[in-house]
Design an enzyme around this catalytic site. Structure first.
Site, PDB file in Angstrom:
ATOM      1  N   ILE A 105       1.016  -1.485   0.203  1.00 38.19           N
ATOM      2  CA  ILE A 105       0.071   0.306  -0.083  1.00 38.19           C
ATOM      3  C   ILE A 105       1.317   1.036  -0.064  1.00 38.19           C
ATOM      4  O   ILE A 105       0.632   1.886  -0.660  1.00 38.19           O
ATOM      5  CB  ILE A 105      -0.979   0.093   0.986  1.00 38.19           C
ATOM      6  N   LYS A 106       2.345   1.381   0.574  1.00 36.90           N
ATOM      7  CA  LYS A 106       2.762   2.521   0.520  1.00 36.90           C
ATOM      8  C   LYS A 106       2.166   3.281   1.217  1.00 36.90           C
ATOM      9  O   LYS A 106       2.466   4.755   0.456  1.00 36.90           O
ATOM     10  CB  LYS A 106       3.862   2.486  -0.795  1.00 36.90           C
ATOM     11  N   ARG A 107       1.993   3.579   2.222  1.00 38.89           N
ATOM     12  CA  ARG A 107       1.117   4.972   2.469  1.00 38.89           C
ATOM     13  C   ARG A 107       1.857   5.155   3.570  1.00 38.89           C
ATOM     14  O   ARG A 107       3.020   4.717   3.625  1.00 38.89           O
ATOM     15  CB  ARG A 107      -0.445   4.239   3.431  1.00 38.89           C
TER      16      ARG A 107
ATOM     17  N   ASP B 109       4.102   5.279  -6.029  1.00 41.18           N
ATOM     18  CA  ASP B 109       4.345   4.152  -6.607  1.00 41.18           C
ATOM     19  C   ASP B 109       4.532   4.275  -8.073  1.00 41.18           C
ATOM     20  O   ASP B 109       4.318   5.497  -8.671  1.00 41.18           O
ATOM     21  CB  ASP B 109       3.209   3.148  -6.894  1.00 41.18           C
TER      22      ASP B 109
END
Lengths: 310, 310
Positions: A105-107, B109
């Site tokens: 998710i790379k939040r 991303d």
């Protein structure tokens, strides 16, 4: 504890590979597109049911040979609420199959905002995703990571903080040199600090790091720097990382890294290497074969380097 | 062009303030909780309908006085697919009211993954969000930003790249000094490079920057460095930024920044300043009053500094 459970699965399956569930439109076999979308572009329900069937079939073909899957949330979020619903069902299915789920998710956000994310991904309400781990972006600093860690403690989960990513332009910010160290090495130090109190029985913290497989030297240096940290390694296959480069991402105990491949597995049926043995209808079987090949290749190099964990 | 349209709205409304839609559970008035959740915790449909009513009532009270709203996606994502559905309906409603929508998503991303995000937030399919702009995290470098820019060109949208965020721990990574410049200044240079070809008639690029209102000196320096860049300024109110500190975030033309307040507006009815005049039933009216006060205060300091755009 997340890392202990992950390691148990890795050892019992003798496999360090995880499957990236990145179901881009181009990777879906034509026969599924025809089935769901017919001659038009399909409506949103058709699209997301197609997505669901594709993912479930992949899971059915790999659940008993990989420790975890890594769904890339963007490919579900692309279809909004209906896409997220498909992801929720995919995660529920994976759980039923006892697969671990690492949501990519790379939040990264702060305070109550970060908590809100953590509640969805780690919560156990009927509507939450209840993943085993997520990826987190460190640009905003520890404020944006600690709420995830608090939730990990509460719900027995893990995180992987982006340290050195596998893409070419990762050098633009991550490789800037600050006070004798690169930015990503400063982030690595942050990972150590944030994770040092949460080391499990196997010697690894539930605060892990994303370390791209495409930067061998950096990966090996980070391995030395981050002894107790599990690495999530993207970049295998389509992005150019190869098994012979990856032994240095593991510790002497033969542990310390999970290697992800996405397109190389779920799109294996499209690759030169597999397309003569597998047609599009056999995309699941092709994925399984690609996982087994990847597993064997990585294990072979680990064995050559005296790093087999079993 | 996104920035031209934003500036037209700012000037016609004489307002640089935008409303952050961060509907955390604590900010929802008790009477709404009772209406939807009764004596129990409510099910997911009740929760998300409550969220929807809260947001719509805020929009009804501010749509004619602010140029844009900034929904924080985490507070919708918290409730998964149902939460995202509520956000989709909120955005549709805002659009009908001719409000601009800046989705605070902080995504970052690469490649097709980034494209998938861009398709949801900027796309115009029936299921996509079709926002006017989003926030983007730069840690992975330009690979993770260019797909958003490409989609901006295609769909006439904008982005705000996180440069210097308003939270305390932003210093941990963003303020490291690399080759004579701080990391966030390197990011600022990246913002210039990525945005320089996309400057609109009003002199501002659709590639903007997030610059926290809590770091006055840094904000003023960034203003000098990034002449053609619109700033999205968080941190007003609850996080401690005050109007007298913000004139330096604007250019001499009286433009160049939108100031966001979230809790200070949507939770105004809970604040000392407003709670004697507004009860919880009047949370919408309190939000409106708080916007007008904030608008006037910011404009007053801009006027004092000779920076009124009208």
């Amino acid at each position: 504890m997340f890392t202990d459970k992950l390691i148990d699965r890795i050892i019992s399956l003798r496999n360090h590979c995880i499957v990236g569930i990145d179901p881009s439109y181009n990777i879906i076999p034509d026969f599924l597109k025809e089935k769901y979308l017919g001659r038009n572009d399909g409506n949103i329900d058709d699209l997301t049911e197609m997505l669901y069937e594709f993912c479930i079939h992949i899971i059915d073909n790999v659940y008993d040979i990989v420790p975890a899957i890594k769904p890339q949330i963007a490919f579900f979020e692309k279809y909004g609420s209906k896409g997220l619903k498909a992801l929720e069902e995919v995660c529920r299915y994976a759980k039923k199959k006892e697969l671990m789920v690492i949501a990519d998710i790379k939040r990264g956000d702060i305070g109550s905002t970060c908590e809100a994310y953590a509640e969805y991904y780690f919560g156990n309400d009927e509507w939450s995703l209840d993943c085993d781990a997520v990826t987190v972006n460190p640009y905003m600093g520890s404020d944006s990571i600690i709420p995830f860690i608090d939730k990990c403690l509460e719900q027995d989960k893990g995180i992987f903080i982006l340290v050195k990513t596998s893409n070419k332009s990762s050098i633009e910010i991550q490789d800037l040199i600050c006070e004798g160290k690169k930015v990503y090495e400063h982030v690595a130090d942050l990972v150590i600090n944030l994770g040092k109190d949460y080391v499990g029985q196997r010697g690894y913290s539930f605060v892990g790091a994303v370390v791209g497989g495409t930067f061998k030297e950096e990966g090996e240096n980070l391995r030395k720097r981050l002894k107790n940290c599990y690495f999530l390694v993207p970049g295998y296959g389509a992005q150019g990382a190869v098994a012979s480069d990856l032994s240095g991402y593991f510790n002497q105990d033969g542990l310390g890294a999970i290697i992800n491949s996405s397109r190389g597995i779920i799109g294996a049926y499209q690759l030169e290497k597999y397309r003569y043995d597998f047609d599009q209808m056999s995309y699941g079987a092709a994925a399984r074969k690609a996982v087994l090949d990847m597993r064997d290749e990585i294990n072979m190099y680990l064995e050559l380097n005296g790093k087999l964990a079993w």
